[in-house]
Design an enzyme around this catalytic site. Structure first.
Site, short mmCIF file in Angstrom:
data_model
loop_
_atom_site.label_atom_id
_atom_site.label_comp_id
_atom_site.label_asym_id
_atom_site.label_seq_id
_atom_site.Cartn_x
_atom_site.Cartn_y
_atom_site.Cartn_z
N ASP A 14 0.84 -1.19 0.00
CA ASP A 14 0.00 0.00 0.00
C ASP A 14 0.88 1.24 0.00
OD1 ASP A 14 -2.09 1.75 0.18
OD2 ASP A 14 -2.68 1.21 2.22
N ASP A 109 -3.00 2.42 -5.94
CA ASP A 109 -1.90 2.47 -4.98
C ASP A 109 -1.81 1.26 -4.05
OD1 ASP A 109 -4.27 3.11 -3.70
OD2 ASP A 109 -3.34 4.52 -2.30
N GLU A 110 -2.55 0.20 -4.31
CA GLU A 110 -2.42 -0.97 -3.43
C GLU A 110 -2.76 -2.25 -4.18
OE1 GLU A 110 -5.26 -1.56 -0.24
OE2 GLU A 110 -6.62 -0.10 -1.15
#
Length: 354
Positions: A14, A109-110
């Protein structure tokens, strides 16, 4: 007692305050000042993300920009460059795929990574997590927090445990000790409503949750009761899915000024329906299961209305809009329209029937 799988090694990676991190990377002057990415106060925008100096003022994602600026008048607000963020995300995802092909992106983003069969780094999930962090920072300038555990939900909890720039490993032998004092509100799927119901029952930790018989949990929470029974014991066999099935297509707009009545809402509905039709076409006109209308009123209360079997045309959405608006009968700040997609399994059954 059923034990969580000891063989699986799942990473959850993350990026820390991703959009803001990209901006701080490109302009180091922003690193030490409160920074947020979001819509303007004049257009009644919301915060998409913010850096840690901004979080110290109580600012967080999904907060109205106007409130964020009241909390921190010196807040630096940027509109966001999402094409740039997507490019950085592609670079980071490529690094993930260097480690394993079993990558399940959750957002820009993860992602989850299944590294159970990876032989590099002597098969150590800890070393793999360190390599990911080092490579992402060296190649993109972005810090990534990583959690490693035998299951997806534990890996996700672990990635958030020591943010920012964290690395937390929950080995199979540590699962039980880690879970017992864990707040139940940390469990996957426990939102504010379920958390409040558990709190009313005097259940705040996983250890307390374990004392409740399965039958009682099912009686109180339905099918999710079984899920609670499993999660508080560390049981989560969900696989890392390389291809995620799209469940819906939708568009929405937050208006600079509230729409005062149903007549104005109907006028605003037309361009929304056109945008939705274009988006459905870009996805190849997949079979639809139902239509959805979303209305947020000026007091921030939210209502959604869904109906199956309607054709995706302005008339259908207009009928749903009227029913949804009647629930509040107030000025409207946000309108959204969407279409639920027919699940893949039902599409296959439909094809066989034809």
């Amino acid at each position: 007692m059923v034990r969580p799988s000891a063989e699986r090694k799942i990473l959850h990676a993350d990026c820390d305050c991703f959009y803001a991190a990209v901006e701080m990377r490109d302009d180091p002057r922003l690193r030490e000042v409160p920074l947020a990415i979001g819509g303007s106060r004049e257009r009644r925008g919301v915060i998409a993300t913010c850096n840690y100096p901004a979080r110290a003022f109580g600012i967080h994602s999904a907060m109205p920009t106007a409130r964020a600026l009241r909390l921190c008048p010196q807040l630096v607000l940027l509109p966001g460059d999402f094409e740039k963020y997507r490019e950085v995300s592609r670079q980071i995802q490529a690094i993930f795929h260097e480690l394993t092909p079993l990558v399940e992106p959750l957002s820009l983003d993860e992602a989850f990574l299944d590294v159970s069969e990876v032989e590099r780094f002597s098969g150590s999930a800890t070393w793999m997590a360190r390599w990911l962090k080092e490579e992402c920072l060296a190649r993109t300038g972005i810090t990534v927090s990583v959690g490693a555990a035998p299951s997806k939900f534990l890996a996700k909890i672990a990635s958030d445990w020591e943010k920012p720039d964290g690395l937390t490993v929950i080995a199979p032998a540590q699962v039980d000790a880690f879970l017992r004092p864990l707040p139940v509100k940390k469990l996957h799927g426990v939102g504010p409503a379920t958390g409040a119901r558990l709190d009313a029952l005097g259940i705040t930790t996983c250890e307390q949750l374990r004392e409740v018989p399965l039958e009682r949990l099912v009686e109180e929470f339905g099918k999710f009761g079984r899920r609670l029974f499993e999660l508080c014991r560390g049981i989560d066999e969900r696989p890392v899915r390389v291809e995620r099935e799209r469940k819906s297509i939708s568009v929405e707009t937050t208006f600079a000024r509230d729409l005062p009545d149903l007549v104005h809402c109907r006028e605003a509905l037309v361009p929304l329906c056109e945008r939705l039709e274009e988006r459905i076409a870009r996805h190849g006109h997949p079979p639809l299961a139902g239509l959805v209308v979303k209305v947020r009123f000026d007091d921030f209360s939210l209502t959604t209305l869904e109906s199956r079997g309607l054709a995706p045309c302005p008339e259908s959405f207009a009928r749903l809009l009227q029913q949804a608006w009647e629930r509040g009968r107030r000025p409207v700040r946000l309108l959204g329209v969407g279409a639920r997609l027919l699940p893949e399994a039902e599409r296959r059954q439909l094809a066989l029937a034809l």
